[in-house]
Each structure stands twice: as structure tokens, then as C-alpha cells.
Design an enzyme around this catalytic site. Structure first.
Site, PDB file in Angstrom:
ATOM      1  N   ASP A  92       4.204  -4.885  -7.470  1.00 54.13           N
ATOM      2  CA  ASP A  92       4.136  -3.328  -7.212  1.00 54.13           C
ATOM      3  C   ASP A  92       4.283  -2.643  -7.948  1.00 54.13           C
ATOM      4  O   ASP A  92       3.629  -1.534  -7.578  1.00 54.13           O
ATOM      5  CB  ASP A  92       3.493  -3.129  -5.599  1.00 54.13           C
ATOM      6  CG  ASP A  92       5.259  -3.158  -5.496  1.00 54.13           C
ATOM      7  OD1 ASP A  92       6.292  -4.779  -5.459  1.00 54.13           O
ATOM      8  OD2 ASP A  92       5.645  -2.860  -4.661  1.00 54.13           O
ATOM      9  N   ASN A  93       5.357  -3.115  -8.375  1.00 57.00           N
ATOM     10  CA  ASN A  93       5.948  -1.600  -9.563  1.00 57.00           C
ATOM     11  C   ASN A  93       5.581  -1.285 -11.030  1.00 57.00           C
ATOM     12  O   ASN A  93       6.335  -1.651 -11.711  1.00 57.00           O
ATOM     13  CB  ASN A  93       7.394  -1.384  -8.786  1.00 57.00           C
ATOM     14  CG  ASN A  93       7.431  -0.978  -7.600  1.00 57.00           C
ATOM     15  OD1 ASN A  93       7.439  -0.442  -6.840  1.00 57.00           O
ATOM     16  ND2 ASN A  93       9.075  -1.679  -7.306  1.00 57.00           N
ATOM     17  N   GLY A 147       1.016  -0.897   0.664  1.00 54.51           N
ATOM     18  CA  GLY A 147      -0.426   0.134   0.405  1.00 54.51           C
ATOM     19  C   GLY A 147       0.580   1.040   0.015  1.00 54.51           C
ATOM     20  O   GLY A 147       2.046   1.301   0.256  1.00 54.51           O
ATOM     21  N   ARG A 205       3.760  13.549  -8.676  1.00 56.44           N
ATOM     22  CA  ARG A 205       4.042  11.886  -9.469  1.00 56.44           C
ATOM     23  C   ARG A 205       2.813  12.612 -10.054  1.00 56.44           C
ATOM     24  O   ARG A 205       1.715  12.152  -9.907  1.00 56.44           O
ATOM     25  CB  ARG A 205       4.430  11.259  -9.147  1.00 56.44           C
ATOM     26  CG  ARG A 205       4.414  10.214 -10.135  1.00 56.44           C
ATOM     27  CD  ARG A 205       5.227   8.136  -9.659  1.00 56.44           C
ATOM     28  NE  ARG A 205       4.139   8.193  -8.592  1.00 56.44           N
ATOM     29  CZ  ARG A 205       5.041   6.895  -8.189  1.00 56.44           C
ATOM     30  NH1 ARG A 205       5.878   6.248  -8.642  1.00 56.44           N
ATOM     31  NH2 ARG A 205       3.946   6.144  -7.307  1.00 56.44           N
ATOM     32  N   ASP A 253       8.591   6.002   7.943  1.00 55.67           N
ATOM     33  CA  ASP A 253       8.530   7.557   8.173  1.00 55.67           C
ATOM     34  C   ASP A 253       7.604   7.645   6.883  1.00 55.67           C
ATOM     35  O   ASP A 253       7.382   9.203   7.276  1.00 55.67           O
ATOM     36  CB  ASP A 253       9.790   7.772   8.425  1.00 55.67           C
ATOM     37  CG  ASP A 253      10.577   8.229   6.830  1.00 55.67           C
ATOM     38  OD1 ASP A 253      10.536   8.300   6.355  1.00 55.67           O
ATOM     39  OD2 ASP A 253      11.496   8.970   7.162  1.00 55.67           O
ATOM     40  N   GLY A 254       6.904   7.333   6.149  1.00 57.86           N
ATOM     41  CA  GLY A 254       6.079   8.165   4.952  1.00 57.86           C
ATOM     42  C   GLY A 254       7.215   9.248   4.606  1.00 57.86           C
ATOM     43  O   GLY A 254       5.922   9.811   3.386  1.00 57.86           O
ATOM     44  N   ARG A 311       4.466   6.031   1.696  1.00 60.19           N
ATOM     45  CA  ARG A 311       4.629   7.378   1.857  1.00 60.19           C
ATOM     46  C   ARG A 311       3.903   8.068   0.696  1.00 60.19           C
ATOM     47  O   ARG A 311       4.461   9.523   0.138  1.00 60.19           O
ATOM     48  CB  ARG A 311       6.154   7.371   1.474  1.00 60.19           C
ATOM     49  CG  ARG A 311       6.688   6.656   0.633  1.00 60.19           C
ATOM     50  CD  ARG A 311       8.285   7.133   0.130  1.00 60.19           C
ATOM     51  NE  ARG A 311       8.748   6.172  -0.289  1.00 60.19           N
ATOM     52  CZ  ARG A 311      10.362   6.701  -1.353  1.00 60.19           C
ATOM     53  NH1 ARG A 311      10.926   7.881  -0.043  1.00 60.19           N
ATOM     54  NH2 ARG A 311      10.821   5.511  -1.646  1.00 60.19           N
ATOM     55  N   LYS A 357       4.579  12.088  -3.476  1.00 60.74           N
ATOM     56  CA  LYS A 357       5.291  11.227  -2.412  1.00 60.74           C
ATOM     57  C   LYS A 357       5.873  11.313  -1.597  1.00 60.74           C
ATOM     58  O   LYS A 357       6.845  12.358  -2.249  1.00 60.74           O
ATOM     59  CB  LYS A 357       5.917  10.768  -4.259  1.00 60.74           C
ATOM     60  CG  LYS A 357       7.463   9.608  -3.711  1.00 60.74           C
ATOM     61  CD  LYS A 357       7.318   8.200  -5.036  1.00 60.74           C
ATOM     62  CE  LYS A 357       8.675   7.690  -4.398  1.00 60.74           C
ATOM     63  NZ  LYS A 357       9.072   6.704  -5.890  1.00 60.74           N
ATOM     64  N   ASP A 384       7.928   3.663 -10.391  1.00 61.58           N
ATOM     65  CA  ASP A 384       8.640   3.674  -9.243  1.00 61.58           C
ATOM     66  C   ASP A 384      10.412   3.898  -9.689  1.00 61.58           C
ATOM     67  O   ASP A 384      11.273   2.937 -10.107  1.00 61.58           O
ATOM     68  CB  ASP A 384       8.316   2.408  -8.810  1.00 61.58           C
ATOM     69  CG  ASP A 384       8.097   2.762  -7.158  1.00 61.58           C
ATOM     70  OD1 ASP A 384       9.623   3.661  -6.959  1.00 61.58           O
ATOM     71  OD2 ASP A 384       7.813   2.078  -6.872  1.00 61.58           O
TER      72      ASP A 384
END
Ligand code: AMP
Ligand code: MG
Length: 478
Positions: free
Chosen positions: A250-251, A90, A176, A125-126, A93, A113, A260
Site C-alpha cells: 500500500d506504500n 484505505g 501532501r 484516531d485519524g 487518516r 494527512k 509514505d
């Protein structure tokens, strides 16, 4: 003073999907946002007002401190195979502000992002550091210049806050722009939850958004269309020597865009085994492995789609296998067409593959620079390369109806003068992050915007790294 209209026109179709696909969330505000890069041309293409956005008010939007009207920020849920292992992921960040409708009705995701923690952040840490966000901006815009489907970069904002990696680094947020952020991992997520209704809704949604020629419900054709787009995309990567570096499921985007930009890099000297990513110790995502990995990822997509292909599982598996079996040929077809164009060949001969392979083998033996060797090939000049190979190439050119000038013209359109070379990218990043000097970065971006045209300003960007690219390393999740 009221913020003047920047031209945002949001319509957030993703938020109308079943709730399990996302979580409503807000970017975490940053201390003192400052706009350091802004893509005026892209803003204008999107029907946005660059004059309004290239400002403090723009910095507020691109940092997440202000939410533009009509946005409905979410973090998307997805899963993925990372280096072969399944994980729930998910947006940890990133935040999708929403979908902006451009002047031509084109629907584009606007995502931040590095915008703070979400429910999917796990131990992260996002946040994002400035260097990697600038790097994504450079490489994604370079890919666009090369004519390769890709997410785009609209802006980079520094946050005025440090992020802590091995050391304290300046924090930043990248904006993005993407056709969408639907990933193979999004399908794996729905399949993992065993929610066939949600899987079907996601699939119909993806068909409508990215494969609008198809009736919803024709899942097998959809799978084959996705396979075709990935075959073409990875062929385009291979043709310019691009190494994605982290082709986790996921990319991989269902839109067929490159997404990504973490540890990606371009190859200098031709070597199929080239790997730059520091964490890719086994070379899973090495240059030459990319088509095979794309095929592997598509197999994960097909597995997720099985319940939709046929109610009889055996039949569904047979169908999926048959469709997946087309990938290698489709990849080879696109790659070979591209290589022919790079060699100035308009028509086809069965032995073209041999001609191409022997050129590549020659490059490997002599550690020749991939991009420069191709750009400098000249039918009438044996330039430092294998004379025997050159003779067979010249003979091949003489067997087609087009003349040498036409061949040269074709070659110039398919062999870039410049690629974003690692040492030049590093130099530009270093000037920006260490000294706040964005001049080298702007010069690099300008050159990469039209990579097929010769020009004196390009010369220094053509040079391979003086020490070779051995030892160059890229990093993930920064
Ligand atoms: P990536 O390697 O960039 O594709 O990221 C893989 C996963 O890790 C995604 O779910 C990201 O959202 C998450 N991630 C990467 N960096 C961070 C971070 N600094 N904080 C939270 N999540 C992160
Ligand atoms: Mg990712």
C-alpha cells in the site's frame, strides 16, 4: 471579507471511478489551525498564489477547516500486504481534497494527512502528531532536492489539539501533493473483490494518468512500464543510501513516486543490513533487501492483473512471470549506471561491478560513511581509503577518453554533499516541537534544497552522527 482567489483549479477524475474505490468524506475540523510550514516555491510551481495561502485563510484550507472551491473530498479504498500479510486498508487518516490542475495542465493530488477519522480508520484516531508530519515534510523535500521522484509537501498546520500516542503530543495536518495516490494495494483491493470490470477501469485510468504513451488495454506493456519505473526508483534510493522502512504494497505508488514517509531514514556508515524501523524486527525492509522487496511487491501487482493479461490463467501466469523476470536486470542496470556516474565513469567496462563492489566492501570493513566517502573520492588523492582500491580506480579513470576534471564534474553531480542525516533531522524536529523554534528546520530545508553544491553553510550538515547511527530508531503510524 471574501477569501481572495488562491488559484485552485480542481478536476476530480478519481471520483468518476466506480464508487467502490472511495468514500466521500470530510476532514474533521480542528480547534485552532496555525500554519507552521508552507512551501512557497511548490505553491508557485503549482500555479497557486503563495501570498494568499500563507495566511490564516491558508491555515483553514490546510487543516481541513475550509474546503477550497472545486474540491470534492474523498478517502480512497485500498488493500495491501503489510510485512507480507494481506489486509484491507484505505485512507484511515487522510483525505484527498481533489486533483488540482497546474498551469501546465499537470494533474496533482492534494491530500490532507492527519485530517480525522474516515470509514477506513479501523481503531485509529485519524490524526497525526506534529513531529512525524514535519519529518515527512523534510524528507520528501530532501528527496526532491536529490532528484528522486517523490510526493511533495505543501504545508504543515498545527491543530491546537493533542493527539495521544504513548504521551500527549501536539496534533498536525500535512498537505501532501502527489502525481496520484494509486497504489499497488489499490489493484489488490479490486482483485480481492473479484470485480474484473472495476479492475479494468482502474487499470485504464492509471494508464491514462501515468503511462499516457500506451493505448488503454495493453495491460502487459503497462505491467512492464510499472516494473521499469520501480526498478529505477529503488536504484535511486540505493544510490543515496535511502531506506524507506515500510515498503508495504500500500506504500508503493503506480506513478513511480516515493510515498509514505514513516520510518524512513538515510544510512550513515555503509552497511547493507541497516534497519532503522522499530517494528521491522526481522529486517524485512533493510537497505539491501529493498530491490528484492520491490520485486515481491510487483509480483503482488502482477497477480492482481492476471485476469486482464489473458483469459487463459496459465497463459496469464506465464506472461506475468516473464515480465517480472526482467526486474532484477533492470534494477541492476540503473544501479550500475548510477554507481558508474558516482565514480566518474562515463563508459563501461565489464569489471566495473567488481571495482564498485570492492569499494563497498572496503566501506563496510572500515565502517566508513557512505555519502561522505563517495563525495570525497578524488582521483589524485588517496584519502584515508584503501590505497590498492584507489590505484585500480585511477587506472580505470585513465582508460576513458574524458579527463579528470570531467570525471570530477560528473561525480559532483551524482554524489550529494548533504543528505538529511538522522541526528540533524532530530535536532530540527526537537527545536520545532519542543520550543516552537523553526529556525533550525528552515536552515536544514535550505541546505537540502540543493544538495549537490558545496558551500560553507553545508559543513555542519555533512558530519556523521558523533556516536554513529547504531541504535537510531524510527517509528511507524505516528
Ligand atoms: P501507514 O503505515 O502510514 O502506511 O498506514 C497504514 C494504514 O493505517 C493506512 O490505511 C492508514 O490510513 C492507517 N493509519 C495509520 N495511522 C492511522 C491513524 N492514526 N488513524 C487511522 N488510520 C491510520
Ligand atoms: Mg501508507
Amino acid at each position: 471579507m471574501k477569501f481572495p482567489e488562491a488559484g485552485w483549479r480542481f478536476d476530480n477524475s478519481y471520483t468518476r471511478l466506480p464508487g467502490l474505490f472511495f468514500s466521500r468524506t470530510h476532514p474533521t475540523p480542528v480547534r485552532s489551525p496555525a500554519l507552521v510550514l508552507f512551501n512557497r516555491r511548490l505553491a508557485a510551481e503549482m500555479g497557486l498564489d503563495p501570498g494568499v495561502l500563507e495566511s490564516e485563510a491558508g491555515a483553514d484550507v490546510f487543516s481541513g477547516n475550509a474546503i477550497p472551491s472545486g474540491a470534492d473530498p474523498i478517502a480512497q479504498a485500498y488493500a495491501g500486504h503489510q510485512f507480507g500479510h494481506f489486509t484491507m486498508l484505505g485512507d484511515g487518516r487522510a483525505v484527498l481534497l481533489g486533483e488540482h490542475l497546474g498551469a501546465d495542465g499537470l494533474r496533482l493530488d492534494v491530500a490532507l494527512k492527519g485530517s480525522g477519522r474516515t470509514v477506513y480508520s479501523r481503531r485509529g484516531d485519524g490524526r497525526a502528531a506534529l513531529g512525524p508530519m514535519l519529518r515527512e515534510y523534510i524528507i520528501s523535500e530532501a528527496m526532491h532536492g536529490l532528484g528522486i521522484p517523490t510526493t511533495r509537501s505543501l504545508a504543515v498546520v498545527t491543530s491546537g489539539e493533542p493527539v495521544f500516542r504513548e504521551e500527549a503530543l501536539p496534533g498536525a495536518v500535512l498537505t501532501r501533493i502527489a502525481a496520484s495516490h494509486i497504489r499497488v494495494g489499490t489493484f489488490e483491493y479490486a482483485a480481492m473483490l473479484q470485480d474484473v470490470a472495476a479492475l479494468r477501469t482502474l487499470t485504464d485510468y492509471t494508464i491514462q494518468r501515468h503511462y499516457p504513451g500506451f493505448e488503454p488495454g495493453v495491460f502487459r506493456f503497462f505491467l512492464e512500464a510499472v516494473i521499469e519505473r520501480q526498478a529505477l526508483l529503488v536504484a535511486k534510493w540505493m544510490l543515496v543510501g535511502f531506506i524507506h522502512g515500510v515498503m508495504n504494497t500500500d506504500n508503493m505508488a503506480l506513478s513511480g513516486e516515493t510515498i509514505d514517509y514513516g520510518p524512513c531514514a538515510f544510512m550513515d556508515a555503509y552497511d547493507p543490513a541497516t534497519v532503522f524501523s522499530s517494528i521491522d524486527r526481522n529486517g524485512r525492509y533493510a537497505y539491501a533487501n529493498q530491490p528484492g522487496i520491490a520485486h515481491w511487491n510487483l509480483t503482488r501487482l502482477a497477480e492482481a492483473l492476471l485476469p486482464l493479461l489473458d483469459s487463459n490463467e496459465n497463459k496469464a501466469v506465464e506472461m506475468a512471470k516473464e515480465s517480472l523476470g526482467k526486474f532484477p536486470d533492470r534494477f541492476h542496470h540503473h544501479w550500475l549506471s548510477g554507481m558508474r556516474a558516482k565514480l566518474g565513469l562515463f563508459n563501461q567496462e565489464a569489471a566495473d561491478v567488481v571495482l564498485i563492489e570492492s569499494l563497498l566492501q572496503g566501506m563496510l570493513r572500515s565502517r566508513s560513511d557512505y555519502s561522505n566517502t563517495l563525495r570525497e573520492l578524488d582521483p589524485e588523492k588517496v584519502c584515508g581509503f584503501d590505497a590498492e582500491w584507489h590505484a585500480s580506480w585511477s587506472a580505470r579513470l585513465a582508460r576513458q577518453p574524458q579527463n579528470l576534471e570531467q570525471a570530477r564534474c560528473l561525480m559532483r553531480r551524482h554524489n550529494p554533499v548533504v543528505i538529511p542525516r538522522n541526528h540533524q533531522v532530530e535536532k530540527a524536529l526537537d527545536a520545532a516541537t519542543a520550543r516552537g523554534d523553526y529556525e533550525p528546520l528552515h536552515r536544514l530545508l535550505a541546505v537540502l534544497a540543493n544538495p549537490f553544491e558545496d558551500g560553507p553553510e553545508k559543513d555542519i550538515y555533512r558530519e556523521p552522527p558523533p556516536e554513529g547511527s547504531a541504535g537510531y530508531q524510527t517509528f511507524c503510524g505516528t
